[in-house]
Write a protein that holds these residues in place. Sequence first.
Motif, mmCIF file in Angstrom:
data_model
loop_
_atom_site.group_PDB
_atom_site.id
_atom_site.type_symbol
_atom_site.label_atom_id
_atom_site.label_comp_id
_atom_site.label_asym_id
_atom_site.label_seq_id
_atom_site.Cartn_x
_atom_site.Cartn_y
_atom_site.Cartn_z
ATOM 1 N N ASP A 284 0.815 -1.216 0.000
ATOM 2 C CA ASP A 284 0.000 0.000 0.000
ATOM 3 C C ASP A 284 0.849 1.266 0.000
ATOM 4 O O ASP A 284 0.315 2.360 -0.143
ATOM 5 C CB ASP A 284 -0.923 0.015 1.226
ATOM 6 C CG ASP A 284 -2.050 -1.001 1.102
ATOM 7 O OD1 ASP A 284 -2.322 -1.437 -0.029
ATOM 8 O OD2 ASP A 284 -2.642 -1.363 2.132
ATOM 9 N N ARG A 285 2.145 1.123 0.162
ATOM 10 C CA ARG A 285 3.016 2.298 0.167
ATOM 11 C C ARG A 285 3.214 2.777 -1.262
ATOM 12 O O ARG A 285 3.619 1.996 -2.137
ATOM 13 C CB ARG A 285 4.362 1.933 0.802
ATOM 14 C CG ARG A 285 5.336 3.110 0.866
ATOM 15 C CD ARG A 285 6.631 2.660 1.553
ATOM 16 N NE ARG A 285 7.344 1.677 0.770
ATOM 17 C CZ ARG A 285 8.169 1.975 -0.237
ATOM 18 N NH1 ARG A 285 8.345 3.240 -0.589
ATOM 19 N NH2 ARG A 285 8.807 1.023 -0.878
ATOM 20 N N PRO A 286 2.959 4.045 -1.547
ATOM 21 C CA PRO A 286 3.179 4.528 -2.912
ATOM 22 C C PRO A 286 4.659 4.577 -3.238
ATOM 23 O O PRO A 286 5.502 4.843 -2.382
ATOM 24 C CB PRO A 286 2.563 5.936 -2.893
ATOM 25 C CG PRO A 286 2.605 6.347 -1.466
ATOM 26 C CD PRO A 286 2.428 5.100 -0.662
ATOM 27 N N ASN B 259 11.587 -0.541 -9.204
ATOM 28 C CA ASN B 259 11.716 -0.526 -7.747
ATOM 29 C C ASN B 259 13.135 -0.967 -7.367
ATOM 30 O O ASN B 259 13.521 -2.115 -7.575
ATOM 31 C CB ASN B 259 10.679 -1.471 -7.126
ATOM 32 C CG ASN B 259 10.682 -1.417 -5.603
ATOM 33 O OD1 ASN B 259 11.548 -0.819 -4.986
ATOM 34 N ND2 ASN B 259 9.687 -2.050 -4.999
ATOM 35 N N THR B 260 13.908 -0.070 -6.812
ATOM 36 C CA THR B 260 15.274 -0.372 -6.389
ATOM 37 C C THR B 260 15.388 -0.535 -4.878
ATOM 38 O O THR B 260 16.489 -0.698 -4.355
ATOM 39 C CB THR B 260 16.227 0.747 -6.842
ATOM 40 O OG1 THR B 260 15.780 2.005 -6.275
ATOM 41 C CG2 THR B 260 16.269 0.854 -8.349
ATOM 42 N N GLY B 261 14.252 -0.488 -4.188
ATOM 43 C CA GLY B 261 14.256 -0.628 -2.731
ATOM 44 C C GLY B 261 14.196 -2.075 -2.300
ATOM 45 O O GLY B 261 14.342 -3.005 -3.102
ATOM 46 N N ARG B 262 13.937 -2.280 -1.020
ATOM 47 C CA ARG B 262 13.894 -3.628 -0.441
ATOM 48 C C ARG B 262 12.474 -4.061 -0.089
ATOM 49 O O ARG B 262 12.286 -5.172 0.406
ATOM 50 C CB ARG B 262 14.771 -3.675 0.816
ATOM 51 C CG ARG B 262 16.230 -3.346 0.549
ATOM 52 C CD ARG B 262 17.058 -3.422 1.809
ATOM 53 N NE ARG B 262 17.080 -4.762 2.366
ATOM 54 C CZ ARG B 262 17.703 -5.092 3.490
ATOM 55 N NH1 ARG B 262 18.352 -4.167 4.176
ATOM 56 N NH2 ARG B 262 17.691 -6.335 3.929
ATOM 57 N N THR B 263 11.514 -3.183 -0.312
ATOM 58 C CA THR B 263 10.126 -3.513 -0.019
ATOM 59 C C THR B 263 9.261 -3.172 -1.225
ATOM 60 O O THR B 263 9.661 -2.395 -2.098
ATOM 61 C CB THR B 263 9.616 -2.744 1.210
ATOM 62 O OG1 THR B 263 9.744 -1.333 0.970
ATOM 63 C CG2 THR B 263 10.401 -3.114 2.457
ATOM 64 N N ALA B 264 8.072 -3.744 -1.269
ATOM 65 C CA ALA B 264 7.153 -3.490 -2.381
ATOM 66 C C ALA B 264 6.558 -2.098 -2.276
ATOM 67 O O ALA B 264 6.454 -1.512 -1.196
ATOM 68 C CB ALA B 264 6.045 -4.537 -2.376
ATOM 69 N N CYS B 265 6.172 -1.555 -3.419
ATOM 70 C CA CYS B 265 5.464 -0.279 -3.463
ATOM 71 C C CYS B 265 4.472 -0.327 -4.607
ATOM 72 O O CYS B 265 4.554 -1.197 -5.478
ATOM 73 C CB CYS B 265 6.426 0.903 -3.616
ATOM 74 S SG CYS B 265 7.290 0.968 -5.218
#
Length: 251
Positions: A113-115, A141-147
């Motif tokens: 649910d995070r934009p 997405n280059t982070g470690r969590t979904a968005c």
Amino acid sequence: MRTHRIRIAAAAAATAAVLSLTACQGSGGGTRDEGRASSPATATPTTQAPAATPTSAPAPAPAPTDTDASGSKSTSPQGTAEAPAPGKNNGKGKGEGGGKNTTGTPNTADTADRPCDASAVRVVYSPLSRPLNHAMLTVTNTGRTACSAYHAPVLRLDDGQAAVAVDRGSKPQAVVTLFPGESAYAAMILSAADGSGNHGRTSKKLTVWFAPRDDAGSAGGPAVLELPAGTYTDSTTRVTYWQSSMEDALS
């Protein structure tokens, strides 16, 4: 009187015979009693019963073991619940204690649910030869969590005050959720192919903002891109919603 003398003589003769026999035995010349053993009797050996071997209590049964996929075994007392696997919320939904797990790996339910925002994504602008006057925006997405890539990107050309128009007919059936390493796409129509657009100009910079779930304002900071030389835009410039594939963005 005569009889008394005979008795005394007989007694003396008997005594002399006894003394003679005793002297013979003392000098080794007597007879040997064959019925008596000449050596000490040998004792009959007795057999002792073996000592009883002490019995030990049976060893306790080992605790149940679980074998994991790597072949290693872990022993745990019966009744101990297994720790939840990474990425699972132990069967609990949001609001029921399922927001976090004990493994240190964020749950998809907590992060989807995070934009998406510019702090954890990479945005690439790519001009296309076909269709004419089109370009593709790719966000990864280059982070470690979904968005989630909500709605359409909020674009501004150069220092323009108004945002680029959105093609409302391109709205997808579902929001595009990006797991780490995944991408979403939005197509830009830069100018009218027939030259019918107004206020044509050459743009040099594109600022990309991400929309929040309620589509009010923007989420996080922007990504600022340098456009290729000669990028022509006009009053018909617009952008599609974020899509899960390039084909969907171009359709």
